[in-house]
Design a protein around this motif. Structure first.
Motif, short mmCIF file in Angstrom:
data_model
loop_
_atom_site.label_atom_id
_atom_site.label_comp_id
_atom_site.label_asym_id
_atom_site.label_seq_id
_atom_site.Cartn_x
_atom_site.Cartn_y
_atom_site.Cartn_z
N PHE A 123 0.86 -1.19 0.00
CA PHE A 123 0.00 0.00 0.00
C PHE A 123 0.89 1.24 0.00
N GLY A 124 0.28 2.39 -0.21
CA GLY A 124 1.06 3.62 -0.26
C GLY A 124 1.23 4.08 -1.70
N LYS A 125 2.49 4.26 -2.14
CA LYS A 125 2.76 4.73 -3.49
C LYS A 125 2.30 3.73 -4.55
N LYS A 126 2.35 2.44 -4.21
CA LYS A 126 1.88 1.40 -5.11
C LYS A 126 1.05 0.40 -4.32
N HIS A 127 0.14 -0.27 -5.02
CA HIS A 127 -0.70 -1.27 -4.37
C HIS A 127 -0.56 -2.61 -5.10
N GLY A 128 -0.73 -3.68 -4.37
CA GLY A 128 -0.68 -5.00 -4.98
C GLY A 128 -0.56 -6.09 -3.95
N LYS A 129 -0.75 -7.32 -4.40
CA LYS A 129 -0.64 -8.49 -3.53
C LYS A 129 0.59 -9.30 -3.92
N VAL A 130 1.27 -9.82 -2.91
CA VAL A 130 2.46 -10.64 -3.16
C VAL A 130 2.25 -12.02 -2.53
N ILE A 131 2.29 -13.05 -3.36
CA ILE A 131 2.17 -14.43 -2.91
C ILE A 131 3.57 -15.01 -2.74
N TYR A 197 2.74 -3.89 3.61
CA TYR A 197 4.04 -3.28 3.37
C TYR A 197 3.87 -1.94 2.68
N ARG A 198 4.34 -0.89 3.34
CA ARG A 198 4.18 0.46 2.80
C ARG A 198 5.20 0.72 1.70
N MET A 199 4.71 1.06 0.53
CA MET A 199 5.56 1.42 -0.60
C MET A 199 5.75 2.94 -0.58
N LYS A 200 7.02 3.36 -0.55
CA LYS A 200 7.32 4.78 -0.49
C LYS A 200 8.15 5.21 -1.69
N SER A 201 8.36 6.49 -1.82
CA SER A 201 9.18 6.99 -2.91
C SER A 201 10.62 6.58 -2.67
N ALA A 202 11.44 6.59 -3.72
CA ALA A 202 12.84 6.22 -3.60
C ALA A 202 13.56 7.08 -2.58
#
Length: 271
Positions: A123-131, A197-202
């Protein structure tokens, strides 16, 4: 008597996210936990946020240390904790309400399980599921398979002397999993998604800003040095041998279709 879980929240320049992380801990269906927040030497608002939560729940403890890196931060906090099981959570991430309870159940059911991990959502800058891909020690030697927020036993932490502080620039969780799983212990994956898992900018992310190519090479070399006995059982040459790169970078490997026999044959050509 119910077992106790120590949740270790390491925080460095993440005070703005800390409340969300602590809220996810307070919502746990498993109640016999302690939460140790360790501030790794930054004077943002981490202490203010931590103290506000200490007023809400006496299971929360705040620790400050001069900056030493995430490995030392986790080690120092775990040494001050008292739970039989340990869960490390970065201050910008979250867990599902039932995560701790589900992990404890698995560890209690089978003493041979050393790590309980789970699928996760970004979540955050990008969203998605990871298996998570199926576990094997051979695959873990090639690349990390699960997130740092996986539950493990204190006895294993003590046996391997914690997170190796020569991995302070990154890949410390991968190195740690290799340490506690090298002797063949089991890993259990939970069903569902229990880690967020928070996705942040580089610019914000330690993972993105640190892992330039040369740093990655140095860290992989250090992992090899840390686990030389384990790697030498399979690979004939250290660090970047042809056979090691073939394994670590192959599509078959990442799809979980690695079989060691062909590589042992390949190794014999160099012996």
């Amino acid at each position: 008597m119910e077992v106790k879980v120590s949740i270790i929240v390491s925080c460095y320049n993440q005070g703005c996210y800390l409340a969300e992380s602590l809220d996810s801990i307070l919502q746990q269906t498993f109640s016999n936990w302690e939460c140790l927040i360790i501030n790794d030497g930054l004077t943002d608002n981490t202490e203010v946020v931590a103290n506000s939560y200490i007023q809400k729940d006496n299971r929360i403890i705040y620790i400050y240390q001069d900056n030493q890196g995430v490995c030392a931060a986790r080690n120092n906090a775990i040494k001050k904790s008292s739970g039989e099981y340990v869960l490390c959570l970065d201050a910008d991430d979250k867990i599902s309400p039932e995560y701790v309870e589900l992990c404890v159940k698995e560890l209690e059911l089978d003493s041979k399980i050393a790590v309980v991990a789970c699928n996760y959502m970004c979540f955050g800058k990008k969203h998605g599921k990871v298996i998570l891909e199926p576990y094997s020690l051979e695959k873990l030697m090639g690349h990390n398979l699960f997130v740092n927020c996986s539950m493990f036993r204190r006895i294993d932490f003590e046996r391997v002397k914690g997170f190796n502080e020569n991995m302070k620039l990154g890949l410390e969780d991968w190195d740690f999993w290799l340490s506690i799983l090298a002797q063949g212990a089991k890993v259990k994956y939970l069903k569902g998604f229990h880690f967020f898992y928070r996705m942040k900018s580089a610019r914000e992310s330690r993972n993105q800003t640190t892992f330039v190519v040369e740093t990655q090479k140095k860290l992989r070399k250090q992992i090899w040095e840390n686990h030389k006995d384990l790697y030498s059982e399979i690979y004939s040459s250290p660090y970047y041998s042809v056979e090691y790169l073939l394994v670590a970078n192959s599509i078959e490997y990442r799809l979980g279709k690695l079989f060691l026999r062909p590589f042992r044959i390949f190794r014999s050509l160099f012996d």
